[in-house]
Enzyme design. Structure first.
Site, short mmCIF file in Angstrom:
data_model
loop_
_atom_site.label_atom_id
_atom_site.label_comp_id
_atom_site.label_asym_id
_atom_site.label_seq_id
_atom_site.Cartn_x
_atom_site.Cartn_y
_atom_site.Cartn_z
N GLY A 47 46.30 8.87 -1.73
CA GLY A 47 45.44 9.38 -0.93
C GLY A 47 44.08 7.97 -0.24
CB SER A 49 45.08 9.13 5.17
OG SER A 49 44.34 10.53 4.21
CB ALA A 111 50.00 12.40 -3.58
CB ALA A 140 39.82 14.93 -2.21
CE1 TYR A 236 31.58 17.46 -6.46
CE2 TYR A 236 31.77 16.53 -9.06
CZ TYR A 236 32.67 16.71 -8.13
OH TYR A 236 33.55 16.29 -7.33
CE LYS A 245 36.28 14.26 -9.70
NZ LYS A 245 37.29 13.97 -8.69
CB VAL A 275 28.90 11.51 4.38
CG1 VAL A 275 29.15 12.79 5.74
CG2 VAL A 275 27.74 12.13 4.53
CB THR A 276 34.15 12.95 1.89
OG1 THR A 276 33.70 14.06 1.37
CG2 THR A 276 33.76 11.51 1.26
#
Length: 396
Positions: A47, A49, A111, A140, A236, A245, A275-276
């Site tokens: 992951g 990138s 992956a 993710a 969450y 998680k 922030v994604t």
């Protein structure tokens, strides 16, 4: 040709490669400004990138001087499509790393697949002289095929457990806050999310690489988690993602038992809110992050994703300044969750309702700029134009 930025809801539909190249240079400069430190020699970033995976790769390469291998899928350019931001991030990282005399390999692949794991094994065996001594798991993904049954696909959901949740979320396309109610997840949805976002595939990677003899005896491996404040707990921490998680933390304990006898280590890092593109669609999360960014601006304490990851690896993973909780997890998020910062956030949140929200709010401005920069827009001094032939020279 002119680049047109397009956002649909909270999904970015366009990219500015020139802006992404500039952002890559800025992130590399952040790491280099802090000097080098002893760390990994060969790092595999699953992951790598974007977001925390990319930040991990940046500090491994330009902070530790490591060979880096990145695995992650992002759509490449096509005749009528400039490609996904993650694809360009990989291209520009590799170019910068090789210019600095570092080895960097990109695998634009799923992956989760066993064939991808074999690609990495073959590359390490055939092309490298050092085994993998750092494995970062930062995947993710919305879905995963059951490795034992190709006819079954698990799909992750972002939902509460046991009850509905109503909160305000930011619609970036319309630039307004909207009220959103999310129904509770079913038992099947909880299980599927855990299969996708938990630690199952992390364990598969470690065992597969170890059995193939390409994992160093003293290898460190780390997966990123999130706790967050009370404001995001229902959707969450106490929801499907939080359940996943917890499963990942159980995986860490099993991996620690596997790796510790030879000097290895399995770690969980509870990272700060960021922030994604993935987090933008979590109900209520964008509202909290806007308040956090506004509070951090006022106090001068904001930490970018790459700065956060550099501090994590420099001070905690390889340094002697580990902050750990009672569960043995690294806690670089302690700055965000401090009593002082959370009190400041709590003062701002009441302003973030549909009736009181305005686009002039500093937290909104910071959030929107950060989101746009994920796709290469809103980068100062970068033109919104491109030459297709010039960009095609960047292809691997």
């Amino acid at each position: 040709m002119q680049l047109a930025e397009k956002i649909t809801g909270n999904v970015a539909r366009s990219v500015n490669p020139h802006g992404l190249e500039q952002m890559m240079s800025q992130q590399i400069a952040t790491v280099r400004s802090r000097g080098t430190y002893a760390g990994a020699k060969c790092a595999l970033i699953l992951g790598g990138s974007a977001s925390y995976g990319l930040g991990s790769r940046l500090t491994a390469a330009f902070g530790q001087g490591a060979t880096t291998i990145s695995v992650g899928y992002a759509r490449p350019p096509q005749a009528d499509f400039l490609g996904a931001a993650g694809w360009w991030n990989q291209v520009y990282f590799k170019r910068a790393a090789e210019k600095a005399g570092l080895v960097a390999q990109n695998f634009n692949a799923n992956a989760f697949l066993s064939s991808t794991k074999q690609l990495v094994i073959d590359y390490v065996r055939q092309e490298l002289t050092e085994p993998i001594d750092l494995l970062v798991y930062s995947i993710a993904a919305p879905k995963r095929v059951n490795p034992n049954n190709a006819d079954e696909t698990w799909r992750s959901v972002i939902k509460p457990i046991g009850h509905s949740v109503t909160d305000f979320s930011l619609n970036l396309e319309q630039e307004r806050l909207v009220e959103q109610t999310v129904a509770p997840a079913s038992a099947a949805e909880i299980a599927a999310t855990t299969h996708v976002m938990g630690g199952e595939d992390w364990e598969l990677w470690v065992h597969t690489l170890r059995d193939a003899g390409v994992l160093a005896p003293n290898c460190k491996t780390i997966l990123f988690s999130y706790e967050g404040p009370t404001a995001t707990a229902a959707i969450y921490h106490d929801g499907t993602l939080g359940r996943a998680k917890r499963a990942a933390e159980a995986s860490a304990r099993r991996l620690q038992q596997l790796l510790a006898p030879t000097g290895g280590e399995a770690l969980i890092s509870v990272n700060r809110s960021a922030v994604t593109k993935a987090s933008a669609v979590i109900p209520g999360f964008s509202r909290y992050v806007m308040a956090l960014l506004q509070a951090e601006q006022a106090s001068g304490t904001h930490e970018t994703t790459v700065a956060h990851q550099d501090r994590l690896f420099r001070e905690m993973v390889y340094g002697d300044q580990r902050q750990m909780d009672d569960e043995g997890r690294l806690r670089p998020d302690a700055l965000e969750l401090s009593t002082t910062m959370q009190a400041a956030v709590a003062q701002i949140l009441p302003e973030l309702t549909p009736a009181r929200f305005t686009t002039a709010m500093p937290g909104y401005q910071a959030y929107r700029q950060a989101f746009r920069q994920l796709s290469g827009f809103a980068v100062p001094g970068v033109p919104a134009e491109f030459d297709w032939d010039e960009l095609s020279d960047n292809y691997d």
